[in-house]
Scaffold this motif. Structure first.
Motif, PDB file in Angstrom:
ATOM      1  N   UNK A 136       0.683  -1.214   0.116  1.00 55.48           N
ATOM      2  CA  UNK A 136      -0.063   0.006   0.056  1.00 55.48           C
ATOM      3  C   UNK A 136       0.861   1.183  -0.032  1.00 55.48           C
ATOM      4  N   UNK A 137       2.156   1.115   0.747  1.00 54.04           N
ATOM      5  CA  UNK A 137       2.954   2.356   0.794  1.00 54.04           C
ATOM      6  C   UNK A 137       3.511   2.423  -0.421  1.00 54.04           C
ATOM      7  N   UNK A 138       3.935   1.564  -1.203  1.00 54.00           N
ATOM      8  CA  UNK A 138       4.517   1.586  -2.711  1.00 54.00           C
ATOM      9  C   UNK A 138       3.634   1.978  -3.752  1.00 54.00           C
ATOM     10  N   UNK A 139       2.274   1.687  -3.530  1.00 49.98           N
ATOM     11  CA  UNK A 139       1.233   2.480  -4.640  1.00 49.98           C
ATOM     12  C   UNK A 139       1.113   3.772  -4.311  1.00 49.98           C
ATOM     13  N   UNK A 140       1.401   4.203  -3.228  1.00 53.59           N
ATOM     14  CA  UNK A 140       1.407   5.663  -3.008  1.00 53.59           C
ATOM     15  C   UNK A 140      -0.140   5.844  -2.016  1.00 53.59           C
ATOM     16  N   UNK A 141      -0.460   5.003  -1.369  1.00 53.36           N
ATOM     17  CA  UNK A 141      -1.769   5.266  -0.567  1.00 53.36           C
ATOM     18  C   UNK A 141      -1.286   6.137   0.611  1.00 53.36           C
ATOM     19  N   UNK A 142      -2.333   7.148   0.961  1.00 57.57           N
ATOM     20  CA  UNK A 142      -1.930   7.894   2.033  1.00 57.57           C
ATOM     21  C   UNK A 142      -1.676   7.202   3.477  1.00 57.57           C
ATOM     22  N   UNK A 143      -1.212   7.673   4.404  1.00 59.65           N
ATOM     23  CA  UNK A 143      -1.033   7.064   5.770  1.00 59.65           C
ATOM     24  C   UNK A 143      -2.408   6.698   6.251  1.00 59.65           C
ATOM     25  N   UNK A 144      -3.361   7.813   6.096  1.00 55.51           N
ATOM     26  CA  UNK A 144      -4.688   7.660   6.472  1.00 55.51           C
ATOM     27  C   UNK A 144      -5.422   6.395   5.784  1.00 55.51           C
ATOM     28  N   UNK A 145      -5.258   6.239   4.827  1.00 57.52           N
ATOM     29  CA  UNK A 145      -5.827   5.142   3.950  1.00 57.52           C
ATOM     30  C   UNK A 145      -5.412   3.913   4.431  1.00 57.52           C
ATOM     31  N   UNK A 146      -3.962   3.864   4.584  1.00 63.76           N
ATOM     32  CA  UNK A 146      -3.355   2.652   5.070  1.00 63.76           C
ATOM     33  C   UNK A 146      -3.830   2.256   6.464  1.00 63.76           C
ATOM     34  N   UNK A 147      -3.908   3.119   7.374  1.00 63.86           N
ATOM     35  CA  UNK A 147      -4.344   2.976   8.733  1.00 63.86           C
ATOM     36  C   UNK A 147      -5.683   2.396   8.549  1.00 63.86           C
ATOM     37  N   UNK A 148      -6.562   2.913   7.872  1.00 66.79           N
ATOM     38  CA  UNK A 148      -8.104   2.394   7.657  1.00 66.79           C
ATOM     39  C   UNK A 148      -8.298   0.965   6.959  1.00 66.79           C
ATOM     40  N   UNK A 149      -7.401   0.723   5.949  1.00 69.66           N
ATOM     41  CA  UNK A 149      -7.266  -0.684   5.568  1.00 69.66           C
ATOM     42  C   UNK A 149      -6.688  -1.611   6.308  1.00 69.66           C
ATOM     43  N   UNK A 150      -5.687  -1.418   7.134  1.00 63.47           N
ATOM     44  CA  UNK A 150      -5.070  -2.168   8.158  1.00 63.47           C
ATOM     45  C   UNK A 150      -5.916  -2.444   9.400  1.00 63.47           C
ATOM     46  N   UNK A 151      -6.833  -1.741   9.640  1.00 63.65           N
ATOM     47  CA  UNK A 151      -7.612  -1.577  10.729  1.00 63.65           C
ATOM     48  C   UNK A 151      -8.650  -2.984  10.401  1.00 63.65           C
ATOM     49  N   UNK A 152      -8.995  -3.325   9.218  1.00 56.12           N
ATOM     50  CA  UNK A 152      -9.852  -4.217   8.481  1.00 56.12           C
ATOM     51  C   UNK A 152      -9.116  -5.645   8.425  1.00 56.12           C
ATOM     52  N   UNK A 153      -7.855  -5.579   8.522  1.00 53.03           N
ATOM     53  CA  UNK A 153      -6.965  -6.694   7.958  1.00 53.03           C
ATOM     54  C   UNK A 153      -7.527  -7.913   8.718  1.00 53.03           C
ATOM     55  N   UNK A 154      -7.600  -7.934  10.230  1.00 49.11           N
ATOM     56  CA  UNK A 154      -7.976  -9.227  10.631  1.00 49.11           C
ATOM     57  C   UNK A 154      -9.032  -9.652  10.308  1.00 49.11           C
ATOM     58  N   UNK A 155     -10.195  -8.807  10.445  1.00 51.28           N
ATOM     59  CA  UNK A 155     -11.588  -9.457   9.966  1.00 51.28           C
ATOM     60  C   UNK A 155     -11.813  -9.989   8.618  1.00 51.28           C
ATOM     61  N   UNK A 156     -10.912  -8.946   7.617  1.00 49.85           N
ATOM     62  CA  UNK A 156     -10.839  -9.602   6.286  1.00 49.85           C
ATOM     63  C   UNK A 156     -10.298 -11.121   6.305  1.00 49.85           C
TER      64      UNK A 156
END
Length: 196
Positions: A136-156
């Motif tokens: 996500x960092x490499x593709x240029x996602x913002x820190x805010x977006x990455x944090x939002x995505x990672x919050x869902x990692x376990x449930x996904x």
């Protein structure tokens, strides 16, 4: 609701954001006469995304109107953003192709699985937490977006056990080959059934 006809099938890629599911789906599609339809979403495009290709980026007002007009086959809300697949797009794509793939979050995948049962095959693509974070960092996602995505990692990741097929995306060409072979078995089964 669009009824899938005899040989029509839906392959649904799902998994954590940054797992490479979209890239894999595109690679695999080149081996088959397989197309996709972009979802509609109310979130903003990421730096590498193209409108009409990755998603149709629309306003919340437009999305709401489309819901009211019953345009969506499925729609979900995640973190205040809306996502949906338009039914007419599915109808039109099946006029040209027997096999269609979609890239959806688990919520969307679950809705379509309930609708289409055996004709919808879920392919769960994942990578470990560190890898998806780096991608996500490499593709240029913002820190805010990455944090939002990672919050869902376990449930996904918990959705993995519900899916028909699971692949760890450690090597794109290798995993793309494995998925192609798996899809081939579904398509072969259909051909065999036609011989009787």
């Amino acid at each position: 609701m669009y009824q899938l006809k005899d040989k029509e099938m839906l392959f649904i890629y799902t998994g954590p954001d940054g797992s490479g599911r979209k890239t894999l789906a595109r690679m695999v599609a080149t081996a088959f006469d397989m197309e996709t339809v972009p979802s509609f979403t109310t979130r903003s495009p990421r730096p590498f995304e193209n409108n009409g290709e990755d998603y149709h980026f629309i306003s919340k007002e437009t999305f709401q109107q489309m819901i009211e007009q019953n345009e969506f086959l499925e729609s979900v809300e995640i973190d205040g953003y809306f996502y949906g697949i338009r039914e007419i797009d599915i109808v039109n794509i099946f006029k040209k192709h027997k096999v269609v793939y979609l890239t959806l979050n688990p919520e969307g995948a679950e809705v379509l699985k309930k609708m289409y049962e055996d004709k919808a095959v879920r392919i769960f693509v994942f990578a470990d937490r560190h890898t998806v974070h780096e991608r996500q960092k490499q593709r240029g996602d913002s820190e805010e977006d990455i944090a939002r995505h990672m919050k869902h990692y376990d449930e996904t990741m918990a959705y993995k056990t519900s899916c028909e097929h699971v692949y760890e995306n450690y090597d794109l060409p290798q995993v793309s080959y494995q998925i192609s072979e798996m899809i081939e078995t579904y398509l072969d089964r259909q051909l065999i059934a036609d011989d009787y």
